[in-house]
Design an enzyme around this catalytic site. Sequence first.
Site, PDB file in Angstrom:
ATOM      1  N   THR A  94       7.083  -2.201   2.498  1.00 32.71           N
ATOM      2  CA  THR A  94       9.046  -1.540   2.122  1.00 32.71           C
ATOM      3  C   THR A  94       9.081  -0.221   1.898  1.00 32.71           C
ATOM      4  OG1 THR A  94       9.515  -4.144   1.032  1.00 32.71           O
ATOM      5  CG2 THR A  94      10.693  -2.115   0.255  1.00 32.71           C
ATOM      6  N   LYS A 167      15.947  -5.553   4.025  1.00 31.98           N
ATOM      7  CA  LYS A 167      15.613  -5.817   2.690  1.00 31.98           C
ATOM      8  C   LYS A 167      15.559  -5.076   1.645  1.00 31.98           C
ATOM      9  CE  LYS A 167      11.607  -5.943   0.457  1.00 31.98           C
ATOM     10  NZ  LYS A 167      10.981  -8.024   0.070  1.00 31.98           N
ATOM     11  N   LYS A 242      11.237  -0.103  -8.041  1.00 36.64           N
ATOM     12  CA  LYS A 242      10.333   0.818  -6.814  1.00 36.64           C
ATOM     13  C   LYS A 242      11.717   0.429  -5.338  1.00 36.64           C
ATOM     14  CE  LYS A 242       8.386  -0.435  -2.942  1.00 36.64           C
ATOM     15  NZ  LYS A 242       7.775  -0.274  -1.873  1.00 36.64           N
TER      16      LYS A 242
HETATM   17  P1  NAD Z   1      -0.572  -4.088  -3.243  1.00 33.86           P
HETATM   18  O1  NAD Z   1      -0.376  -3.075  -4.337  1.00 33.86           O
HETATM   19  O2  NAD Z   1      -1.185  -5.394  -3.756  1.00 33.86           O
HETATM   20  O3  NAD Z   1      -1.671  -4.100  -2.134  1.00 33.86           O
HETATM   21  C1  NAD Z   1      -1.107  -2.665  -1.773  1.00 33.86           C
HETATM   22  C2  NAD Z   1      -2.394  -2.372  -0.669  1.00 33.86           C
HETATM   23  O4  NAD Z   1      -2.893  -0.941   0.055  1.00 33.86           O
HETATM   24  C3  NAD Z   1      -3.692  -1.921  -2.129  1.00 33.86           C
HETATM   25  O5  NAD Z   1      -4.791  -3.218  -1.772  1.00 33.86           O
HETATM   26  C4  NAD Z   1      -3.689  -0.784  -1.899  1.00 33.86           C
HETATM   27  O6  NAD Z   1      -5.775  -0.284  -1.895  1.00 33.86           O
HETATM   28  C5  NAD Z   1      -4.093   0.176  -0.322  1.00 33.86           C
HETATM   29  N1  NAD Z   1      -3.735   1.138  -0.177  1.00 33.86           N
HETATM   30  C6  NAD Z   1      -2.762   1.666  -0.782  1.00 33.86           C
HETATM   31  N2  NAD Z   1      -2.997   3.191   0.106  1.00 33.86           N
HETATM   32  C7  NAD Z   1      -3.592   3.021   1.460  1.00 33.86           C
HETATM   33  C8  NAD Z   1      -3.936   3.526   2.570  1.00 33.86           C
HETATM   34  N3  NAD Z   1      -3.796   5.232   2.744  1.00 33.86           N
HETATM   35  N4  NAD Z   1      -4.920   3.529   2.822  1.00 33.86           N
HETATM   36  C9  NAD Z   1      -5.896   2.196   2.877  1.00 33.86           C
HETATM   37  N5  NAD Z   1      -4.953   0.849   2.297  1.00 33.86           N
HETATM   38  C10 NAD Z   1      -4.422   1.448   1.043  1.00 33.86           C
HETATM   39  O7  NAD Z   1       1.461  -4.082  -3.222  1.00 33.86           O
HETATM   40  P2  NAD Z   1       1.482  -5.657  -2.315  1.00 33.86           P
HETATM   41  O8  NAD Z   1       1.988  -6.684  -2.855  1.00 33.86           O
HETATM   42  O9  NAD Z   1       0.231  -6.281  -1.209  1.00 33.86           O
HETATM   43  O10 NAD Z   1       2.845  -5.097  -1.425  1.00 33.86           O
HETATM   44  C11 NAD Z   1       2.732  -3.996  -0.416  1.00 33.86           C
HETATM   45  C12 NAD Z   1       4.586  -3.973   0.116  1.00 33.86           C
HETATM   46  O11 NAD Z   1       4.552  -5.517   0.491  1.00 33.86           O
HETATM   47  C13 NAD Z   1       5.269  -3.444  -0.891  1.00 33.86           C
HETATM   48  O12 NAD Z   1       5.829  -2.098  -0.264  1.00 33.86           O
HETATM   49  C14 NAD Z   1       5.860  -4.394  -1.078  1.00 33.86           C
HETATM   50  O13 NAD Z   1       7.054  -3.736  -2.100  1.00 33.86           O
HETATM   51  C15 NAD Z   1       6.164  -4.785  -0.234  1.00 33.86           C
HETATM   52  N6  NAD Z   1       6.566  -6.642  -0.408  1.00 33.86           N
HETATM   53  C16 NAD Z   1       6.035  -7.199  -1.913  1.00 33.86           C
HETATM   54  C17 NAD Z   1       5.714  -8.088  -1.913  1.00 33.86           C
HETATM   55  C18 NAD Z   1       4.837  -9.434  -3.007  1.00 33.86           C
HETATM   56  O14 NAD Z   1       5.833 -10.185  -3.168  1.00 33.86           O
HETATM   57  N7  NAD Z   1       4.634  -8.230  -3.684  1.00 33.86           N
HETATM   58  C19 NAD Z   1       6.697  -9.026  -0.961  1.00 33.86           C
HETATM   59  C20 NAD Z   1       7.108  -8.467   0.132  1.00 33.86           C
HETATM   60  C21 NAD Z   1       7.551  -7.154   0.308  1.00 33.86           C
END
Ligand code: NAD
Length: 293
Positions: A94, A167, A242
């Site tokens: 997102t 979104k 965010k």
């Molecule tokens: P998270 O923080 O659990 O996971 C993100 C991962 O990305 C981490 O493991 C981090 O180490 C990795 N990362 C960061 N920079 C990196 C890079 N340059 N190369 C490789 N890995 C890298 O976040 P999440 O909850 O999995 O959410 C991910 C996305 O999905 C976000 O944009 C969030 O807004 C969206 N989202 C989350 C949810 C939810 O319920 N958690 C629901 C819908 C959408």
Amino acid sequence: MARIGFVGLGNMGAPMARNLIKAGHEVSAFDLAPGAIDGVPGARRAASAADAAQGAEVVVTMLPASQHVRDAWLGAGGMMAAAGPGALLIDCSTIDVTAARDVAAASGGRDFLDAPVSGGVMGAEAGTLTFMVGGSDAAFARAKPVLEAMGRTIVHCGGPGAGQAAKLCNNMMLAATMAVTCEAFVLAEKLGLSHQALFDVTSKSSAQSWALTTYCPVPGPVPGSPANRDYKPGFSAALMTKDLGLAQQSAKDAGVATPFGAHALDLYRRFLEAGGGTKDFSGVIEMIREGKA
Ligand code: NAD
């Protein structure tokens, strides 16, 4: 079945990658956190994001925010340079609409889609996510079978950035709904009404919502909701803040007044200041209960 490079194995990315493997795809995965790959048994351990993208027919990213997406795709040694000329590129993070359009514009004529999701960690694990997709008709048609391994509802919202626009609107509605759901449970406590009674009525009446029936902010009525594990995310309050910030920025750019969205952003910012950022976004009920909202 496709060779898929998957980058970002966090709360959402890991279960999504697992579902791709379950569907028979060959997944090469990378996350900056070295242990994250352990959450995706059966994936090849890529040495970098570029390594995951190299030779892949489909490349998927699931990263925290706009800057991570820009860095991973466009940075030095980034995935855009590493991905092959015919690769299908999909960002499921997102991020803001402008960043999504910038990365798509830098794809050198390749099929690039913004495809953020809704459904939370439970939806990612169950393979029932909703995908909101922005990009060309041709790219959408290519991506649909891949996205169907991770989701149940796949909606083509329009051209580049349209998925992110959907979104941001979705999450602004969700945050305001969660906030008022928390207020209602706290009010019920003060009025001597049990959590279960309020849930039994509202989950079957006109107040029914996803915030209530999937992420119920009090323990008990929905056993899988984050409230039952001391508000461990789930969907962190930091990520929700965010998204609310992105929605307010877009509303400002578009000249649209969204006072409920603005109020939700203010509430979640204060929750973060009070140390709630790593909690699930439903944990804001604690601040409301303490009268600090
Ligand atoms: P998270 O923080 O659990 O996971 C993100 C991962 O990305 C981490 O493991 C981090 O180490 C990795 N990362 C960061 N920079 C990196 C890079 N340059 N190369 C490789 N890995 C890298 O976040 P999440 O909850 O999995 O959410 C991910 C996305 O999905 C976000 O944009 C969030 O807004 C969206 N989202 C989350 C949810 C939810 O319920 N958690 C629901 C819908 C959408």
